[in-house]
Design an enzyme around this catalytic site. Structure first.
Site, short mmCIF file in Angstrom:
data_model
loop_
_atom_site.label_atom_id
_atom_site.label_comp_id
_atom_site.label_asym_id
_atom_site.label_seq_id
_atom_site.Cartn_x
_atom_site.Cartn_y
_atom_site.Cartn_z
N LYS A 100 32.43 75.54 77.94
CA LYS A 100 33.28 75.45 78.56
C LYS A 100 34.87 74.81 77.97
CE LYS A 100 30.68 77.56 82.62
NZ LYS A 100 29.94 76.70 82.83
N GLU A 122 39.24 78.68 90.06
CA GLU A 122 38.36 78.35 91.19
C GLU A 122 36.75 78.29 90.56
OE1 GLU A 122 36.06 81.19 88.60
OE2 GLU A 122 37.86 81.70 89.56
N SER A 385 24.47 75.80 74.70
CA SER A 385 25.44 75.56 75.93
C SER A 385 25.47 74.72 76.57
CB SER A 385 25.74 76.98 76.47
OG SER A 385 24.26 76.97 77.18
C1 PLP Z 1 28.89 77.98 82.84
C2 PLP Z 1 27.82 78.39 81.88
C3 PLP Z 1 26.48 78.85 81.64
C4 PLP Z 1 27.53 80.77 81.88
O1 PLP Z 1 28.92 80.85 81.38
P1 PLP Z 1 28.86 81.85 80.10
O2 PLP Z 1 30.37 82.28 79.78
O3 PLP Z 1 27.83 82.99 80.17
O4 PLP Z 1 28.19 81.28 79.03
C5 PLP Z 1 25.96 78.68 80.12
N1 PLP Z 1 25.79 77.93 79.94
C6 PLP Z 1 25.90 76.51 80.13
C7 PLP Z 1 25.68 74.55 79.50
C8 PLP Z 1 27.23 76.59 81.62
O5 PLP Z 1 27.92 76.26 81.83
#
Ligand code: PLP
Length: 402
Positions: A100, A122, A385
């Site tokens: 992010k 938000e 992610s």
């Molecule tokens: C916020 C988040 C997501 C989901 O958001 P996407 O916009 O679909 O990537 C996925 N993995 C993690 C670790 C997150 O913090």
């Protein structure tokens, strides 16, 4: 400046079209009062992204501030255990623990360039709030994050992090006191303050230009992966999909190749058949949500349905419009993994690789493990992610209940 910067800049921006549409999806469905601001933002971003000084600053900060490039890790013990060769793109090692920050930093830099003095956002579970608060502290901009009062109670750690970073966390008491209500408050703020304020949306969702801009800030994930693979091409690329920013950031570099299959894993929640899930593509239908036409969870009257997922990041009743386009055109395939399967994914990766993944990312791990027979002898690249520190308490609770 690295050699790849030129390649990154040289990429053609075919999608979206000038009206912000990805095929039949996307667009700019916003209140009249916001239309000029969105048009201006689209023009400002296009100009910034064509300016090598801006692009170089962004990529330089990704390196020296957020710790990019994130490693590409050959997960040997996991591969052996499931009989599929797995590579992990380690977004969990980016500053603040997930992908992010790439987007938050990009948008904060754009706000600085366009002389905004104030950032708003938000947040539900607080992950996007923390990334925004971090980027605000780094760029020296004032920052205010709207958060449902229920979520503030549930996510005390992230609230504390944001406050330490100098951000005002504003409790939203209207409605159910959760994310949807916080979105409404943030929109109301932006309508009033658009002259001085930039609204940082945290995924590839919302009206044009957000889905495009956020993809551009996140596509570094796939570009780096291609470089790190050194000419090798994975057979399958897998990422979890909430709004879809980590997935599109990874997919974009591979999209349209015949020799790579792209798999987006949505939240199966309690199971698709129960109706309690977050599978907007798998079990939703096209409609208009948060300013864009896309797949969403809705009832027969077009009322937005609540999403359910054990992972806050996948708990969203829509999906980015470019994913809707990818789904319809077959550029990617979308599947789902249930809560209990995701928990097994956390356990599997922790045990075999010494990496505790975020519950969101564990959906991608779990899908690969579940499909191991079909994936035998193939090379699978998983976008990890984020890291799981934020989920430890939740996982301990679930384990105690079993
Ligand atoms: C916020 C988040 C997501 C989901 O958001 P996407 O916009 O679909 O990537 C996925 N993995 C993690 C670790 C997150 O913090």
């Amino acid at each position: 400046m690295t050699a790849t910067t030129a390649t990154r800049r040289g990429l053609r921006l075919d999608r979206p079209d000038e009206r912000g549409r990805f095929g039949d999806y996307g667009g700019m469905f916003a209140p009249e009062t916001l239309m000029p601001a969105l048009e201006e933002l689209a023009a400002d971003f296009a100009e910034a992204w064509a300016d090598s000084a801006f692009v170089d600053t962004f990529y330089h900060l990704l390196d020296v501030y957020t710790g990019r490039p994130t490693p590409l890790h050959g997960a040997d013990r996991l591969s052996e255990e499931i009989g599929v060769r797995v590579l992990l793109k380690r977004e969990d090692l980016a500053h603040t623990g997930a992908h992010k920050i790439n987007n938050a930093l990009g948008q904060a830099l754009l706000a600085t360039r366009t002389s905004k003095t104030r950032l708003i956002a938000e947040t539900g579970a607080g992950q996007h709030g923390v990334a925004t608060a971090t980027a605000a502290a780094y760029t020296g901009l004032e920052c205010l994050v709207y958060m449902g009062e229920k979520d503030i109670e549930r996510q005390a750690l992230n609230v504390q992090r944001m406050r330490m970073l100098g951000t005002d966390v504003i409790p939203v008491t209207s409605g159910a006191g959760t994310l949807k209500d916080a979105v409404n408050e943030a929109m109301r703020d932006w309508v009033r303050t658009v002259e001085t304020t930039h609204y940082i949306i945290g995924s590839v969702v919302g009206p044009h230009p957000f889905p495009w801009m956020v993809r551009e800030f996140q596509k570094v994930i796939g570009e780096e992966s291609v470089e790190q693979l050194g000419g090798e091409i994975p057979d399958v690329v897998v990422a979890c999909v909430g709004g879809g920013s980590n997935a599109i950031g990874m997919f974009y570099a591979f999209a349209g190749r015949d020799d790579v299959e792209l798999i987006g894993v949505e939240a199966g929640g309690h199971g698709i058949e129960t109706g309690r899930h977050g599978a907007s593509i798998g079990a939703g239908s096209p409609g208009i949500l948060h300013g864009a036409r896309t797949y969403m969870l809705q009832d027969d009257e077009g009322q937005v349905l609540e999403a359910h997922s054990i992972s806050a990041g996948l708990d969203y009743p829509g999906v980015g419009p470019e994913h809707a386009y990818f789904a319809d055109t077959g550029l990617a395939r979308y599947v789902s993994i249930a809560d209990d399967e995701a928990l097994e994914g956390v356990d599997l990766l922790s045990r075999t690789e010494g990496i505790i993944p975020a519950l969101e990312s564990a959906h991608a791990i779990a899908w690969v493990a579940k499909e191991a027979d079909a994936l035998r002898d193939r090379t699978v690249l998983i976008n990890l992610s984020g890291r799981g520190d934020k989920d430890v308490e939740m996982i301990a609770d679930k384990a105690g209940m079993r």
